[in-house]
Design a protein around this motif. Structure first.
Motif, PDB file in Angstrom:
ATOM      1  N   LYS A  27       0.826  -1.205   0.000  1.00  0.00           N
ATOM      2  CA  LYS A  27       0.000   0.000   0.000  1.00  0.00           C
ATOM      3  C   LYS A  27       0.866   1.262   0.000  1.00  0.00           C
ATOM      4  N   SER A  28       1.865   1.261   0.869  1.00  0.00           N
ATOM      5  CA  SER A  28       2.757   2.414   0.962  1.00  0.00           C
ATOM      6  C   SER A  28       3.541   2.625  -0.325  1.00  0.00           C
ATOM      7  N   ALA A  29       4.028   1.548  -0.910  1.00  0.00           N
ATOM      8  CA  ALA A  29       4.811   1.654  -2.145  1.00  0.00           C
ATOM      9  C   ALA A  29       3.948   2.153  -3.302  1.00  0.00           C
ATOM     10  N   ARG A  30       2.711   1.713  -3.340  1.00  0.00           N
ATOM     11  CA  ARG A  30       1.809   2.188  -4.403  1.00  0.00           C
ATOM     12  C   ARG A  30       1.517   3.679  -4.241  1.00  0.00           C
ATOM     13  N   GLU A  31       1.311   4.100  -3.004  1.00  0.00           N
ATOM     14  CA  GLU A  31       1.038   5.522  -2.761  1.00  0.00           C
ATOM     15  C   GLU A  31       2.226   6.385  -3.152  1.00  0.00           C
ATOM     16  N   ASP A  32       3.440   5.903  -2.859  1.00  0.00           N
ATOM     17  CA  ASP A  32       4.665   6.646  -3.167  1.00  0.00           C
ATOM     18  C   ASP A  32       5.149   6.406  -4.586  1.00  0.00           C
ATOM     19  N   LYS A  33       4.516   5.475  -5.284  1.00  0.00           N
ATOM     20  CA  LYS A  33       4.924   5.081  -6.646  1.00  0.00           C
ATOM     21  C   LYS A  33       6.401   4.664  -6.677  1.00  0.00           C
ATOM     22  N   ASP A  34       6.771   3.879  -5.667  1.00  0.00           N
ATOM     23  CA  ASP A  34       8.146   3.389  -5.510  1.00  0.00           C
ATOM     24  C   ASP A  34       8.198   1.935  -5.985  1.00  0.00           C
ATOM     25  N   LYS A  35       8.770   1.733  -7.167  1.00  0.00           N
ATOM     26  CA  LYS A  35       8.785   0.394  -7.762  1.00  0.00           C
ATOM     27  C   LYS A  35       9.676  -0.578  -6.988  1.00  0.00           C
ATOM     28  N   LEU A  36      10.772  -0.095  -6.458  1.00  0.00           N
ATOM     29  CA  LEU A  36      11.673  -0.972  -5.709  1.00  0.00           C
ATOM     30  C   LEU A  36      11.017  -1.437  -4.404  1.00  0.00           C
ATOM     31  N   ALA A  37      10.372  -0.534  -3.706  1.00  0.00           N
ATOM     32  CA  ALA A  37       9.670  -0.913  -2.473  1.00  0.00           C
ATOM     33  C   ALA A  37       8.514  -1.853  -2.785  1.00  0.00           C
ATOM     34  N   LEU A  38       7.844  -1.659  -3.920  1.00  0.00           N
ATOM     35  CA  LEU A  38       6.758  -2.544  -4.319  1.00  0.00           C
ATOM     36  C   LEU A  38       7.283  -3.952  -4.596  1.00  0.00           C
ATOM     37  N   ALA A  39       8.410  -4.036  -5.292  1.00  0.00           N
ATOM     38  CA  ALA A  39       9.014  -5.349  -5.560  1.00  0.00           C
ATOM     39  C   ALA A  39       9.407  -6.040  -4.253  1.00  0.00           C
ATOM     40  N   ASN A  40       9.946  -5.272  -3.320  1.00  0.00           N
ATOM     41  CA  ASN A  40      10.329  -5.830  -2.017  1.00  0.00           C
ATOM     42  C   ASN A  40       9.108  -6.339  -1.252  1.00  0.00           C
ATOM     43  N   ALA A  41       8.024  -5.573  -1.285  1.00  0.00           N
ATOM     44  CA  ALA A  41       6.810  -5.975  -0.579  1.00  0.00           C
ATOM     45  C   ALA A  41       6.208  -7.233  -1.200  1.00  0.00           C
ATOM     46  N   ILE A  42       6.228  -7.322  -2.516  1.00  0.00           N
ATOM     47  CA  ILE A  42       5.698  -8.511  -3.192  1.00  0.00           C
ATOM     48  C   ILE A  42       6.539  -9.737  -2.840  1.00  0.00           C
ATOM     49  N   ALA A  43       7.852  -9.570  -2.816  1.00  0.00           N
ATOM     50  CA  ALA A  43       8.727 -10.682  -2.428  1.00  0.00           C
ATOM     51  C   ALA A  43       8.458 -11.085  -0.975  1.00  0.00           C
ATOM     52  N   SER A  44       8.192 -10.115  -0.118  1.00  0.00           N
ATOM     53  CA  SER A  44       7.886 -10.412   1.281  1.00  0.00           C
ATOM     54  C   SER A  44       6.583 -11.192   1.413  1.00  0.00           C
ATOM     55  N   ILE A  45       5.617 -10.883   0.580  1.00  0.00           N
ATOM     56  CA  ILE A  45       4.362 -11.635   0.585  1.00  0.00           C
ATOM     57  C   ILE A  45       4.625 -13.082   0.190  1.00  0.00           C
ATOM     58  N   ALA A  46       5.481 -13.281  -0.822  1.00  0.00           N
ATOM     59  CA  ALA A  46       5.817 -14.648  -1.241  1.00  0.00           C
ATOM     60  C   ALA A  46       6.488 -15.419  -0.103  1.00  0.00           C
ATOM     61  N   VAL A  47       7.352 -14.754   0.620  1.00  0.00           N
ATOM     62  CA  VAL A  47       8.019 -15.388   1.765  1.00  0.00           C
ATOM     63  C   VAL A  47       6.989 -15.757   2.835  1.00  0.00           C
TER      64      VAL A  47
END
Length: 65
Positions: A27-47
């Motif tokens: 949510k935070s990465a989408r609001e900030d439009k931060d692609k790197l943070a979004l990729a990190n969050a998606i990887a964290s969900i997979a973990v």
């Protein structure tokens, strides 16, 4: 309740907490439009999903034994 079952339940709780934190990160990465943070969050969900699956498998093995 066996120590192994307690360990499995704690692992499941940790995975759920990780998924909640990762969802907040998405949510935070989408609001900030931060692609790197979004990729990190998606990887964290997979973990978190993998951790939950391992915990559930461990709990099921304990029930079968």
């Amino acid at each position: 309740m066996t120590p192994r079952k307690i360990k499995g339940l704690l692992g499941l709780a940790g995975a759920i907490a990780g998924a909640v934190a990762a969802a907040r990160g998405v949510k935070s990465a989408r609001e900030d439009k931060d692609k790197l943070a979004l990729a990190n969050a998606i990887a964290s969900i997979a973990v978190a999903i993998t951790g939950a699956a391992l915990a559930v498998r461990g709990l099921r093995k304990d029930e079968l034994a």
